[in-house]
Design a protein around this motif. Structure first.
Motif, PDB file in Angstrom:
ATOM      1  N   MET A   1       0.840  -1.184   0.000  1.00 39.15           N
ATOM      2  CA  MET A   1       0.000   0.000   0.000  1.00 39.15           C
ATOM      3  C   MET A   1       0.878   1.238   0.000  1.00 39.15           C
ATOM      4  O   MET A   1       1.632   1.478   0.927  1.00 39.15           O
ATOM      5  CB  MET A   1      -0.923  -0.004   1.214  1.00 39.15           C
ATOM      6  N   ARG A   2       0.772   2.016  -1.057  1.00 38.60           N
ATOM      7  CA  ARG A   2       1.606   3.186  -1.169  1.00 38.60           C
ATOM      8  C   ARG A   2       1.066   4.329  -0.332  1.00 38.60           C
ATOM      9  O   ARG A   2      -0.123   4.434  -0.081  1.00 38.60           O
ATOM     10  CB  ARG A   2       1.707   3.610  -2.635  1.00 38.60           C
ATOM     11  N   LYS A   3       1.987   5.201   0.054  1.00 36.95           N
ATOM     12  CA  LYS A   3       1.615   6.346   0.867  1.00 36.95           C
ATOM     13  C   LYS A   3       0.662   7.253   0.095  1.00 36.95           C
ATOM     14  O   LYS A   3       0.869   7.557  -1.067  1.00 36.95           O
ATOM     15  CB  LYS A   3       2.879   7.115   1.256  1.00 36.95           C
ATOM     16  N   GLY A   4      -0.387   7.686   0.774  1.00 36.58           N
ATOM     17  CA  GLY A   4      -1.368   8.563   0.146  1.00 36.58           C
ATOM     18  C   GLY A   4      -2.519   7.837  -0.525  1.00 36.58           C
ATOM     19  O   GLY A   4      -3.444   8.477  -1.012  1.00 36.58           O
ATOM     20  N   SER A   5      -2.478   6.512  -0.590  1.00 39.34           N
ATOM     21  CA  SER A   5      -3.557   5.762  -1.213  1.00 39.34           C
ATOM     22  C   SER A   5      -4.728   5.606  -0.251  1.00 39.34           C
ATOM     23  O   SER A   5      -4.590   5.759   0.961  1.00 39.34           O
ATOM     24  CB  SER A   5      -3.056   4.380  -1.659  1.00 39.34           C
ATOM     25  N   ILE A   6      -5.901   5.291  -0.812  1.00 47.31           N
ATOM     26  CA  ILE A   6      -7.087   5.088   0.017  1.00 47.31           C
ATOM     27  C   ILE A   6      -6.893   3.869   0.904  1.00 47.31           C
ATOM     28  O   ILE A   6      -7.277   3.869   2.076  1.00 47.31           O
ATOM     29  CB  ILE A   6      -8.333   4.925  -0.883  1.00 47.31           C
ATOM     30  N   ALA A   7      -6.304   2.812   0.345  1.00 49.79           N
ATOM     31  CA  ALA A   7      -6.072   1.598   1.134  1.00 49.79           C
ATOM     32  C   ALA A   7      -5.161   1.889   2.325  1.00 49.79           C
ATOM     33  O   ALA A   7      -5.402   1.418   3.441  1.00 49.79           O
ATOM     34  CB  ALA A   7      -5.459   0.511   0.245  1.00 49.79           C
ATOM     35  N   ALA A   8      -4.109   2.694   2.106  1.00 50.28           N
ATOM     36  CA  ALA A   8      -3.216   3.046   3.209  1.00 50.28           C
ATOM     37  C   ALA A   8      -3.942   3.881   4.258  1.00 50.28           C
ATOM     38  O   ALA A   8      -3.760   3.688   5.462  1.00 50.28           O
ATOM     39  CB  ALA A   8      -2.002   3.802   2.675  1.00 50.28           C
ATOM     40  N   SER A   9      -4.791   4.814   3.804  1.00 44.85           N
ATOM     41  CA  SER A   9      -5.545   5.645   4.754  1.00 44.85           C
ATOM     42  C   SER A   9      -6.494   4.789   5.581  1.00 44.85           C
ATOM     43  O   SER A   9      -6.594   4.961   6.809  1.00 44.85           O
ATOM     44  CB  SER A   9      -6.332   6.716   3.984  1.00 44.85           C
ATOM     45  N   LEU A  10      -7.193   3.853   4.913  1.00 46.79           N
ATOM     46  CA  LEU A  10      -8.093   2.969   5.644  1.00 46.79           C
ATOM     47  C   LEU A  10      -7.328   2.111   6.636  1.00 46.79           C
ATOM     48  O   LEU A  10      -7.773   1.893   7.779  1.00 46.79           O
ATOM     49  CB  LEU A  10      -8.854   2.074   4.661  1.00 46.79           C
ATOM     50  N   PHE A  11      -6.159   1.618   6.216  1.00 48.87           N
ATOM     51  CA  PHE A  11      -5.367   0.760   7.101  1.00 48.87           C
ATOM     52  C   PHE A  11      -4.907   1.524   8.333  1.00 48.87           C
ATOM     53  O   PHE A  11      -5.068   1.055   9.459  1.00 48.87           O
ATOM     54  CB  PHE A  11      -4.154   0.207   6.343  1.00 48.87           C
ATOM     55  N   TRP A  12      -4.340   2.720   8.133  1.00 49.75           N
ATOM     56  CA  TRP A  12      -3.817   3.467   9.279  1.00 49.75           C
ATOM     57  C   TRP A  12      -4.941   3.955  10.177  1.00 49.75           C
ATOM     58  O   TRP A  12      -4.777   4.009  11.411  1.00 49.75           O
ATOM     59  CB  TRP A  12      -2.962   4.634   8.797  1.00 49.75           C
TER      60      TRP A  12
END
Length: 458
Positions: A1-12
């Motif tokens: 999951m790259r930084k700034g992606s929706i998946a990364a935002s959901l994960f964090w």
């Protein structure tokens, strides 16, 4: 999951709330466990007080040997488990074997409905204790029965429980975080499919955005397809209108030129001159509209290696005295994202100029270059000719400027290249070559590697 992606935002986001929830759960469980142990200790002490009270009432003698507790902890010195019977004057009548070297405290304050007092105190050895005291009257004397329990042991158990709880909750948190990452990744798969479908359209592998998508993003795919259809219609209408305008102006201009040729005088000369200018402008803007419309068509791409091989063979025939050294790239070279004829026109003009001005040696190199906007196709063409100064290089890119009128040509070649480069969003630079002449660096947008097999001929 790259930084700034929706998946990364959901994960964090989920990981943050998960950490807070697990930490809160750990402290809550520890508090509940501590309360349960403390309650159990209080009930145990109450039970021992009741046992001693019953024995005292049964024997009537506070010094009787029959008054005792069977719990072995009351036999161990410094255990924190003590009991004693004394009167209001603090006269000691009976006590447990564990009461060695300590003075049991006197509890102050009001008693509860059962005549019971409770407190948390430390003994002389630093052991924290819970103390329960009850007043019992055996006429005519009132006695205080005091029993203590080791609270430090409970605190140690609570500390061990807290550590084990956070270890278990940490392991649960890691598993839930992994599950959260997997869920976020699966949730974003439809968006990845949509992105791949749009890229396929841009790369020329598909005409429309295809595939089945969830209800939340299906309208987006439909809007993209509608935008593609609308864009194609707008381009087609604009191209037709420019063509109609150009053809509509050709006839009046031709009439003016014909009339001007049959007359003599200043007016005829002005009409002839201006009609020539109008004819040139119409042809120029018609060509620009043609180029813009052609390069706006989504999905075209070309293999630069094949095109440069073909151009090298043609230029060797046109300029037999010139040696063209083509450095063949590897199979990872990206393709040009655009029309094949446009790449031939740009590269062909540059290669033809290099052959005209060289002293017999021309080099051609192709490579991919990473930039801020992505990978670019870099075409380098240099020669061993006289070269150009920085000022002359800038002049050479102007429309119709010729630095040597003796060399055949219209002077429009580099301008045509610059026009196409601007349309495609690329760049053209003229520099000093290591061979001694001029180095032309052409940067163009790239498409994904095509499936066409490249020839082995050089």
């Amino acid at each position: 999951m790259r930084k700034g992606s929706i998946a990364a935002s959901l994960f964090w986001l989920s990981a943050g709330w998960l950490i807070l929830a697990l930490v809160a759960t750990g402290f809550l469980l520890t508090d509940l466990y501590s309360r349960a142990l403390d309650t159990s200790l209080s009930e145990t002490l109450d039970f021992h007080v009741e046992s001693l009270t019953g024995a005292l009432l049964e024997t009537g003698d506070p010094m009787s040997e029959e008054i005792a507790l069977t719990d072995p902890r009351f036999d161990r010195p410094r255990s924190g488990w003590y009991w004693a019977i004394r009167d209001a004057d603090d006269t000691l009548y009976n006590l447990s074997t564990s009461v060695v070297g300590i003075d049991l405290p006197v509890l102050m304050g009001p008693a509860d409905a059962r005549g019971r007092r409770s407190a948390i105190l430390d003994d002389e050895f630093g052991t924290e204790m819970r103390v329960v005291e009850r007043t019992v009257t055996v006429a005519p004397t009132s006695y205080q029965i005091i029993v203590t329990g080791n609270l430090s042991e409970i605190l140690e158990l609570v500390g061990e429980f807290r550590g084990q709880t956070f270890i278990v909750l940490g392991a649960v948190g890691v598993m839930l975080a992994i599950m959260s990452a997997i869920v976020a990744r699966f949730a974003m798969r439809p968006i990845d499919r949509l992105s791949a479908a749009i890229e396929s359209v841009r790369e020329g592998e598909s005409v429309t955005v295809g595939g089945t998508y969830p209800r939340e993003i299906a309208p987006l795919a439909e809007e993209v397809n509608e935008l593609l259809r609308s864009n194609a219609q707008i381009i087609e209408r604009a191209r037709n209108q420019v063509g109609n305008l150009a053809h509509g102006l050709k006839t009046p201009i031709a009439v003016l030129r014909n009339e001007a040729t049959t007359k003599k005088g200043a007016l005829a000369d002005v009409v002839m001159s201006e009609s020539e200018k109008m004819s040139t402008m119409v042809a120029t803007y018609l060509e620009r509209a043609r180029l813009a419309a052609r390069t706006s068509v989504v999905g075209k791409k070309a293999d630069p290696t094949m095109i440069m091989l073909r151009l090298s063979r043609v230029m060797r025939k046109i300029h037999p005295d010139c040696t063209i050294a083509f450095q063949r790239p590897d199979a990872s070279l990206p393709w040009f994202r655009g029309d094949e004829a446009d790449l031939e026109e740009m590269a062909g003009n540059l290669l033809d100029n290099a052959c005209k001005w060289s002293k017999g040696q021309v080099g051609v190199r192709l490579s991919g270059e990473r930039g801020e906007t992505g990978t670019m196709l870099l075409i380098r063409i240099d020669d061993n000719g006289p070269g150009l100064s920085e000022e002359d290089a800038q002049k050479a890119l102007r429309r119709g400027v010729r630095l040597d009128e003796k060399t055949p040509g219209s002077g429009l070649g580099l301008d045509i290249v610059k026009e196409l480069v601007d349309v495609y969003g690329g760049s053209l630079a003229l520099k000093r070559s290591a061979l001694g002449g001029m180095l032309a660096e052409l940067r163009l947008p790239t498409a994904r590697l095509g499936s066409m097999a490249r020839p082995n001929a050089t």
